[in-house]
Design an enzyme around this catalytic site. Structure first.
Site, PDB file in Angstrom:
ATOM      1  N   PHE A 111     -31.950  54.370 -23.120  1.00  0.00           N
ATOM      2  CA  PHE A 111     -30.815  54.023 -23.966  1.00  0.00           C
ATOM      3  C   PHE A 111     -30.904  52.542 -24.265  1.00  0.00           C
ATOM      4  O   PHE A 111     -31.502  51.794 -23.485  1.00  0.00           O
ATOM      5  CB  PHE A 111     -29.512  54.331 -23.214  1.00  0.00           C
ATOM      6  CG  PHE A 111     -28.607  55.289 -23.934  1.00  0.00           C
ATOM      7  CD1 PHE A 111     -29.082  56.478 -24.441  1.00  0.00           C
ATOM      8  CD2 PHE A 111     -27.248  55.007 -24.079  1.00  0.00           C
ATOM      9  CE1 PHE A 111     -28.236  57.372 -25.092  1.00  0.00           C
ATOM     10  CE2 PHE A 111     -26.398  55.889 -24.732  1.00  0.00           C
ATOM     11  CZ  PHE A 111     -26.895  57.073 -25.225  1.00  0.00           C
ATOM     12  N   ARG A 133     -20.194  46.677 -24.520  1.00  0.00           N
ATOM     13  CA  ARG A 133     -20.516  47.782 -23.619  1.00  0.00           C
ATOM     14  C   ARG A 133     -21.884  48.359 -23.959  1.00  0.00           C
ATOM     15  O   ARG A 133     -22.198  48.593 -25.117  1.00  0.00           O
ATOM     16  CB  ARG A 133     -19.482  48.891 -23.755  1.00  0.00           C
ATOM     17  CG  ARG A 133     -19.833  50.143 -22.991  1.00  0.00           C
ATOM     18  CD  ARG A 133     -18.812  51.234 -23.159  1.00  0.00           C
ATOM     19  NE  ARG A 133     -18.851  51.857 -24.462  1.00  0.00           N
ATOM     20  CZ  ARG A 133     -19.507  52.992 -24.728  1.00  0.00           C
ATOM     21  NH1 ARG A 133     -20.160  53.614 -23.786  1.00  0.00           N
ATOM     22  NH2 ARG A 133     -19.504  53.500 -25.941  1.00  0.00           N
ATOM     23  N   GLN A 168     -15.986  47.403 -29.894  1.00  0.00           N
ATOM     24  CA  GLN A 168     -17.304  47.785 -30.367  1.00  0.00           C
ATOM     25  C   GLN A 168     -17.184  48.627 -31.638  1.00  0.00           C
ATOM     26  O   GLN A 168     -16.409  49.573 -31.678  1.00  0.00           O
ATOM     27  CB  GLN A 168     -18.007  48.603 -29.281  1.00  0.00           C
ATOM     28  CG  GLN A 168     -19.447  48.893 -29.588  1.00  0.00           C
ATOM     29  CD  GLN A 168     -20.163  49.446 -28.361  1.00  0.00           C
ATOM     30  OE1 GLN A 168     -19.955  50.588 -27.988  1.00  0.00           O
ATOM     31  NE2 GLN A 168     -20.987  48.625 -27.732  1.00  0.00           N
ATOM     32  N   ARG A 200     -26.128  47.375 -32.654  1.00  0.00           N
ATOM     33  CA  ARG A 200     -24.996  47.951 -33.366  1.00  0.00           C
ATOM     34  C   ARG A 200     -24.214  46.940 -34.195  1.00  0.00           C
ATOM     35  O   ARG A 200     -23.888  47.189 -35.356  1.00  0.00           O
ATOM     36  CB  ARG A 200     -24.022  48.594 -32.369  1.00  0.00           C
ATOM     37  CG  ARG A 200     -24.540  49.881 -31.782  1.00  0.00           C
ATOM     38  CD  ARG A 200     -23.547  50.467 -30.820  1.00  0.00           C
ATOM     39  NE  ARG A 200     -24.120  51.669 -30.208  1.00  0.00           N
ATOM     40  CZ  ARG A 200     -23.514  52.414 -29.296  1.00  0.00           C
ATOM     41  NH1 ARG A 200     -22.313  52.079 -28.869  1.00  0.00           N
ATOM     42  NH2 ARG A 200     -24.091  53.485 -28.792  1.00  0.00           N
ATOM     43  N   HIS A 205     -19.239  50.952 -34.356  1.00  0.00           N
ATOM     44  CA  HIS A 205     -20.475  51.712 -34.478  1.00  0.00           C
ATOM     45  C   HIS A 205     -20.883  51.740 -35.947  1.00  0.00           C
ATOM     46  O   HIS A 205     -20.062  52.041 -36.802  1.00  0.00           O
ATOM     47  CB  HIS A 205     -20.275  53.134 -33.945  1.00  0.00           C
ATOM     48  CG  HIS A 205     -21.561  53.796 -33.597  1.00  0.00           C
ATOM     49  ND1 HIS A 205     -22.416  54.266 -34.560  1.00  0.00           N
ATOM     50  CD2 HIS A 205     -22.151  54.043 -32.409  1.00  0.00           C
ATOM     51  CE1 HIS A 205     -23.481  54.783 -33.968  1.00  0.00           C
ATOM     52  NE2 HIS A 205     -23.350  54.663 -32.671  1.00  0.00           N
ATOM     53  N   HIS A 227     -15.248  51.937 -32.259  1.00  0.00           N
ATOM     54  CA  HIS A 227     -15.832  52.921 -31.365  1.00  0.00           C
ATOM     55  C   HIS A 227     -15.326  52.809 -29.930  1.00  0.00           C
ATOM     56  O   HIS A 227     -15.046  53.803 -29.286  1.00  0.00           O
ATOM     57  CB  HIS A 227     -17.356  52.769 -31.387  1.00  0.00           C
ATOM     58  CG  HIS A 227     -18.083  53.773 -30.569  1.00  0.00           C
ATOM     59  ND1 HIS A 227     -17.833  55.134 -30.675  1.00  0.00           N
ATOM     60  CD2 HIS A 227     -19.058  53.650 -29.627  1.00  0.00           C
ATOM     61  CE1 HIS A 227     -18.626  55.782 -29.828  1.00  0.00           C
ATOM     62  NE2 HIS A 227     -19.366  54.912 -29.182  1.00  0.00           N
ATOM     63  N   GLU A 270     -27.251  57.163 -32.912  1.00  0.00           N
ATOM     64  CA  GLU A 270     -28.352  56.265 -33.179  1.00  0.00           C
ATOM     65  C   GLU A 270     -29.668  57.010 -33.320  1.00  0.00           C
ATOM     66  O   GLU A 270     -30.622  56.507 -33.893  1.00  0.00           O
ATOM     67  CB  GLU A 270     -28.470  55.278 -32.008  1.00  0.00           C
ATOM     68  CG  GLU A 270     -28.099  53.883 -32.380  1.00  0.00           C
ATOM     69  CD  GLU A 270     -27.184  53.256 -31.343  1.00  0.00           C
ATOM     70  OE1 GLU A 270     -26.216  52.627 -31.750  1.00  0.00           O
ATOM     71  OE2 GLU A 270     -27.441  53.412 -30.144  1.00  0.00           O
ATOM     72  N   LEU A 305     -18.982  60.349 -35.369  1.00  0.00           N
ATOM     73  CA  LEU A 305     -20.140  59.529 -35.052  1.00  0.00           C
ATOM     74  C   LEU A 305     -21.461  60.218 -35.394  1.00  0.00           C
ATOM     75  O   LEU A 305     -21.674  61.367 -35.040  1.00  0.00           O
ATOM     76  CB  LEU A 305     -20.099  59.244 -33.551  1.00  0.00           C
ATOM     77  CG  LEU A 305     -21.121  58.290 -33.010  1.00  0.00           C
ATOM     78  CD1 LEU A 305     -20.545  56.899 -33.060  1.00  0.00           C
ATOM     79  CD2 LEU A 305     -21.477  58.649 -31.591  1.00  0.00           C
TER      80      LEU A 305
END
Ligand SMILES: Cc1cc2nc3c(=O)[nH]c(=O)nc-3n(C[C@H](O)[C@H](O)[C@H](O)COP(=O)(O)OP(=O)(O)OC[C@H]3O[C@@H](n4cnc5c(N)ncnc54)[C@H](O)[C@@H]3O)c2cc1C
Ligand code: HEM
Ligand code: SF4
Ligand code: F3S
Ligand code: FES
Lengths: 296, 141, 609, 124
Positions: C113, C381, C233, C281, C235, C346, C248, C245
């Site tokens: 990730f 985050r 955050q 992001r 997105h 997000h 990614e 969403l």
């Protein structure tokens, strides 16, 4: 068909001004109700105009019912005209109607992405998740009703208690008698086994299946497709072990368990998560028969 | 849910237009099943005329003048009965074909094609029924 | 009145874990939640849970990655607790039957990730959150923990001392959505807030409609400081009509972003010459918005994410769920047309200030999950770090509330230890206009004995509901969208003084407008109009605290970008912003970040990957 | 609910029997139709022809079995259908025994008829 009823409400509340009006609050609320009715009429006229003005609109006929509010105690259908935008879902249209026309329009919704299972409803005669149903896929006017075979609380909201009870009646939690040694050691599970239970774990408790099943409608005690699927999810999980599986089979074998299912396939048809419910139920029936044959 | 609020128009069967294959199959199977068991009772009742007939004389039997033969022949002579028989055939054939479909479903075979197999049972039922009409009607006129 | 030892507000991942932990520690627990537990937004999480499970990995590496990802605004004791305990918690989920994806050898799968030095994101297909939420709810059913579902918690019952640090929380007041009953829930030992995100502060978000930050606002009004609220955050790839969403993964597989002119703007306009679409992001989000603002957006709103060139086979193989999302929620067919995307809110890094045991500045009040700020995420985050936060801090708060001795916390709460008053003057009047409400903010009550506090709070709630139902006035929806629009316009991925001040002004107006909102639906049965009206009040309070933090922080750190200073300023800003509400008035102050861990100190480094 | 947790509940057995009888009926009913409508025509039926068939032990026993399975299958089917629609309590018990009684009458009458044709239980 809906426009007639508000008129009646007006009359009745004018001619016999609140027989039981107790406190001032009640009076004021009654007054407010009356105004709400007027407001609604005005709004509907406005909407009709809008519709006539040739904008691209969606026509929605929405079931309305409220046990407390005059004019809504007898169920009726209200019509809303919502400007269409690309990608619009039934939920979007309902939200638009609520925010712009009638803030008392009531329905459950939260995630808007088919994971919370709040907004299963009866759309054009089929159980659908409103947030996952594109307007373009539907014939108009779109009829939106609460889930059949469940008690209506208000508008599109139904009482889910019975559904939850059935879901919880199958001991819907992982049980095993042996864990691997070591605090940080996971139980092993083969990929095939995970694949086998995968679909069954996707249930979002929307109750669309239960509502579509004619047997569940007739027999209140029938566990119903979702609960049986939940049992399947554990019975087929190899991590639970044989003993527990015996117990699971006994649960689903109850009189109102798997045997009630008449393979109507409606549940499988409507499940928004594409869970092959009928297949799972049938597999459990066979497992149960096999299991019993051992004893004969 | 049995105490469910009566929503008039919304209740099940007025929604038949929206039913999917599986639901139709269920309704037809049920209907045909009931017709068949109903017929079984009538059938045995009619055949029971064979009991008094058994006491008839040899000659009467040879001539077909016993109660049983008489009853059957006169019934078969009625066009209505012939037509009902064709109906019965259709009902039985559908119940058999769809029953086979259900047995397969119980065995976990072809669940993905359950709608197609239902349509196939329907079409086959129609075909067999039509094909049998000459045989069933023969001699009725 | 209902009485239990521990009351957990909210039944998402954090709430469920807290309830289980408190019950295991011997307490009589009840959960009060406005949604049935399985409807909580934890179910939407797709990616996975970070946990150092393998021999080649270590929790220390995870902590290092997290600190770095947080842009050194995380507090080391919290970050280390998260990383140390995440493995055992994840294994516990596995023992509870959570259907993780598996490796050939039967062990749970992990994947790489963003921002992680080891592939330690443990997952269950593309539905990790769903599986986690359901697995934990199953345990709640098994244990027979009481759940009051569809009860909307309106406020906390907190004693009325002048100094928030002296106050105690004795329970909550909630409204039964089904019946309209308002009742008190008395908590003998403690109340744990686990009410999740606050995405509805913005008009475009991946969060659920129910994520209105209620817990945050309640705690705020009771006097608990809000920490680092400015860190939100965004997105870069969410569907424009719903905010759903698009992961990614699409860009990871080679998906390309285009503007209206058909330009591959990430390169052609030089936003990220090396990484292009795969830049982080915040970079991609800002690039998209710059395009739209420059008139190169489609329908002035979004850009296109195209994956058609990947070929049908590859798409079906790896990105099938994306096809369904685009189809179901946007009516777009990813195989034949580009998908519309735009940035959306997000995740909220900030929230209710807590220490690593979940305690807040008010006695008997805890917070865990997205509504809390311990802080583990700091300024940004990392993907896959929220779910472990739920189980680790949910468990910790639950145990502590149940009375287990967990030792002295290293993080302080409230104005304990080092803190400094803010140096910032706001142009606009902030806080409650007209000063309604009693001493302990407007949620609390003046009394000090538990039952008195609770009954006073119940009465106040009844009055409030009665007033909303009876009076005539405007509908809350206009106020809500006013707030959401100004937040999205100015407190989005681009922030500059003028815009932020304008928003503060707009919020002041919205507060004025909110004073005469009313609920037009007179019914007591399932009155969602009423619930939404109450939520809007929460959104207002949060939006303001958030904007204040954003105005004060004049640097670019993590998710917070300021036009005035587009780089990180460690000299002045290695500190948390806190906003606390007292007597209807918000106060801004700062507190240093704790970079000293158990065995080492995390030295700020450039956050480049 | 615990008292219902027995693997010997009749649900499973009846379910299985319904399938097994169905499979049997499938063959025999097809045979029956074929024999009495296509090989012999319905309007040519006579007591003697029926009697001649019945005197064969194999045919006789097949027909008796046919009768028994069809009765079970049909009556059990009807009973299930009613139970599925929510038939419970005393009503259910009453209906159950009524159906059983009807089945007994049907079987009795059917066997009597067959015996009449066969002139008593066929020995050959
Ligand atoms: C689309 C999406 C994908 C994500 N993917 C990931 C990922 O891959 N990995 C990861 O680590 N994180 C991910 N996250 C973040 C993570 O999912 C959330 O931060 C986390 O689930 C929040 O959990 P929670 O328990 O704090 O709150 P929630 O799950 O939101 O639960 C909140 C609960 O509080 C209750 N509640 C709220 N207000 C009230 C009130 N007034 N009264 C009573 N009850 C109330 C609600 O009913 C609900 O039960 C994702 C988030 C989103 C939106
Ligand atoms: C020819 C072969 C037959 C087959 C393959 C067959 C198959 C089946 C099957 C599988 C069922 C169960 C449906 C379910 O429970 O889901 C059923 C039901 C039934 N069958 Fe048959 N059957 C046959 C012949 C008959 C005959 C001869 C009769 C009449 C005596 C009959 C009467 C019924 C009845 C009444 C039901 C119950 C229908 C209902 O659910 O209401 N069947 N059949
Ligand atoms: S099985 Fe499917 S239809 Fe039924 S509750 Fe679960 S998700 Fe909904
Ligand atoms: S609709 Fe009902 S009858 Fe069975 S296949 Fe599904 S549970
Ligand atoms: S809103 Fe959550 S499933 Fe539709």
């Amino acid at each position: 068909m809906s426009t007639q009823i508000p008129n009646q409400t007006d009359e009745s509340s004018e001619t016999e001004p609140d027989a039981e009006a107790g406190s001032k609050g009640d009076e004021r609320r009654a007054e407010k109700r009356r105004r709400a009715a007027e407001e609604r009429e005005r709004r509907q006229a406005e909407e009709a105009e809008r519709a006539a003005a040739d904008e691209e609109t969606v026509e929605l006929k929405v079931f309305r019912y409220d046990p407390e509010v005059e004019g809504k105690q007898d169920p009726r259908f209200d019509t809303f005209h919502v400007p269409f935008t690309k990608g619009m879902t039934v939920l979007d249209a309902l939200m638009y109607s609520r925010d712009n026309y009638d803030s008392s329009l009531t329905f459950r919704h939260s995630c808007r992405q088919a994971v919370c299972g709040s907004d299963a409803m009866f759309v054009n005669g089929g159980q659908k998740l409103a947030c996952k149903t594109q307007i373009v896929d539907l014939d108009q006017p779109i009829r939106v009703e609460p889930l059949p075979h469940a008690e209506v609380t208000k508008d599109l909201v139904v009482d889910m208690e019975h559904f939850y009870e059935q879901m919880e009646a199958v001991e819907p939690y992982f049980q095993t008698t042996e864990y691997p040694e070591g605090e940080l050691e996971e139980q092993r599970q083969t990929r095939e086994n995970r694949e086998k239970v995968k679909m069954s774990t996707r249930c979002i408790w929307c109750a669309a299946c239960m509502s579509s099943c004619n047997i569940a409608a007739g027999d209140n005690e029938y566990l119903g497709p979702a609960a049986i699927n939940k049992a399947y999810r554990f019975a087929m999980d190899e991590r639970e072990g044989e003993d527990i599986k015996q117990k699971r089979l006994e649960i689903i074998e109850q009189e109102h368990g798997v045997w009630r299912c008449q393979t109507q396939f409606s549940c499988t048809e409507v499940c928004p998560k594409d869970i092959p419910l009928t297949e799972h139920i049938q597999e459990l029936k066979r497992e149960a028969v096999k299991n019993n044959l051992k004893f004969w | 849910m049995s105490q469910s609020y009566n929503r008039g128009l919304i209740e099940d069967f007025s929604r038949w237009r929206e039913f999917e294959a599986g639901m139709w199959a269920w309704i037809f199977h049920k209907f045909t099943g009931w017709v068949l068991i109903g017929y079984l009772f009538t059938h045995i009742a009619v055949l029971s005329t064979g009991i008094p007939a058994a006491g008839a004389s040899e000659a009467a039997l040879m001539a077909g003048e016993d109660v049983y033969t008489q009853t059957i022949v006169s019934l078969e002579g009625l066009l209505l009965v012939r037509i009902l028989e064709v109906g019965l055939l259709a009902v039985a054939v559908f119940h058999m074909l769809n029953g086979t479909r259900l047995l397969l479903v119980d065995l976990g075979v072809g669940l993905e094609a359950q709608d197609k197999s239902f349509y196939a049972s329907l079409i086959l039922t129609g075909a067999i029924t039509v094909a049998s009409v000459p045989t069933f009607i023969a001699g009725a006129f | 009145m209902y009485e239990h030892d521990v009351i957990v507000v909210g039944a998402g991942g954090a709430g469920l874990r807290a309830a289980i932990a408190a019950q295991e520690a011997g307490a009589d627990v009840a959960m009060v939640t406005k949604l049935h537990p399985v409807r909580s937004h934890t179910g939407a999480a797709e990616g996975g849970i970070n946990a150092a499970l393998r021999d080649a990995d270590s929790w220390e590496d995870h902590a290092y990655d997290t600190m770095k990802g947080s842009d050194y605004l995380g507090d080391a004791p919290a970050v280390e607790a998260l990383c140390r305990e995440s493995p055992e918690e994840v294994i516990r989920l596995e023992h509870w039957g959570m259907p993780f994806s598996r490796e050939e050898d039967g062990r749970v799968s992990q994947r790489p990730f963003g921002g992680l030095s080891f592939p330690r994101t443990t997952y269950a297909g593309a539905e990790t959150g769903h599986q986690m939420l359901h697995t934990m709810y199953e345990q709640v059913v098994k244990r027979g923990i009481t759940v009051y579902d569809e009860w909307h918690v309106m406020d906390l019952a907190v004693t009325g001392e002048d100094d928030p640090a002296d106050r105690t929380c004795h329970g909550v007041v909630a409204y039964d959505i089904q019946s309209g009953e308002i009742n008190g829930f008395r908590a003998e030992n403690g109340v744990i807030l686990a009410t999740g995100g606050m995405g509805q502060v913005f008009d475009h978000t991946t969060n659920a409609v129910a994520n209105t930050g209620d817990g945050v606002a309640m705690a705020y009004r009771a006097g608990v400081p809000m920490e680092d609220m400015e860190f939100i955050q965004f997105h870069p790839t969410t569907l424009p009509s719903t905010g759903v969403l698009i992961s990614e993964g699409v860009r990871g597989e080679g998906g390309i972003l285009y503007n209206r002119e058909g330009e591959r703007f990430m390169f052609e306009h030089g936003y990220a010459n090396n990484d292009g679409e795969l830049a982080s992001r915040d970079v991609v989000s800002r690039a998209e918005l710059t395009e739209v603002n420059a008139g190169r957006g489609i329908e002035d709103e979004y850009v296109h994410l195209d994956m058609r060139h990947l070929g049908e086979e590859r798409i079906l193989d790896r990105l099938e769920n994306i096809l369904h999302l685009a189809e179901d929620f946007e009516g777009a067919d990813g195989l034949t047309e580009p998908m519309p995307v735009k940035p959306g809110q997000h995740y909220a890094m900030g929230g209710i200030e807590t220490n690593e045991h979940g305690e807040t500045a008010i006695g008997g009040l805890y917070a865990a999950g997205e509504c809390a700020c311990a802080s583990v995420h700091g300024a940004n985050r990392l993907g896959g770090n929220a779910l472990p936060e739920l189980i680790v801090f949910g468990k910790r708060a639950g145990r502590h509330a149940a009375g287990e001795d967990m030792g002295e916390a290293e993080i302080t709460t409230g104005k304990e230890g080092d803190w400094e008053p803010a140096d910032y003057e706001f142009d606009v009047e902030v806080g409650e206009t007209g000063g309604q409400g009693p001493a302990a903010a407007d949620g609390g009550a003046v009394a000090t004995d538990p039952d008195g506090v609770l009954s006073a709070a119940v009465e106040q709630a009844q009055d409030r509901v009665e007033a909303l139902l009876e009076r005539e006035g405007r509908n809350h929806a206009t106020v809500r969208s006013q707030v959401q629009q100004t937040m999205t316009a100015n407190v989005n991925v681009f922030r500059e003084t003028g815009g932020l001040e304008e928003t503060l002004g707009d919020l002041h107006e919205a507060r004025e407008a909110y004073k005469d909102v009313a609920v037009s639906d007179p019914s007591r049965t399932f009155n969602t109009d009423l619930i939404h009206t109450m939520e809007t009040r929460n959104i207002l309070d949060i939006a303001e605290a958030l904007t204040m933090g954003a105005l004060a922080r004049r640097e670019f750190r993590g998710a917070h970008w300021r036009k005035e200073r587009q780089e990180r300023d460690d000299e002045n800003w290695l500190k948390h912003t806190l906003v606390s509400w007292n007597d209807g008035e918000p106060e801004l102050w700062y507190k240093p970040t704790i970079l000293e861990g158990e065995n080492k100190t995390y030295e700020p480094k450039d956050r480049s990957y | 609910m615990a008292e219902r947790y027995s693997s010997f509940t009749s649900g499973g057995r009846m379910w299985l029997l319904q399938r097994v009888t169905a499979a049997f009926l499938l063959v025999v009913l097809a045979f029956h139709f074929f024999l009495l409508h296509f090989v012999h025509h319905a309007d040519e039926v006579s007591f003697l022809a029926s009697s001649a068939r019945m005197e064969q032990l194999s045919y006789y026993s097949l027909m008796i079995l046919f009768l028994v399975t069809a009765t079970f299958h049909g009556v059990n089917g009807v009973y299930n259908a009613l139970v599925n629609q929510g038939l419970t309590g005393t009503k259910r018990t009453v209906i159950k025994w009524t159906l059983v009684a009807a089945s007994v009458v049907l079987l009795f009458q059917g066997i009597r008829t067959a015996n009449a044709w066969a002139g008593g239980f066929p020995l050959l």
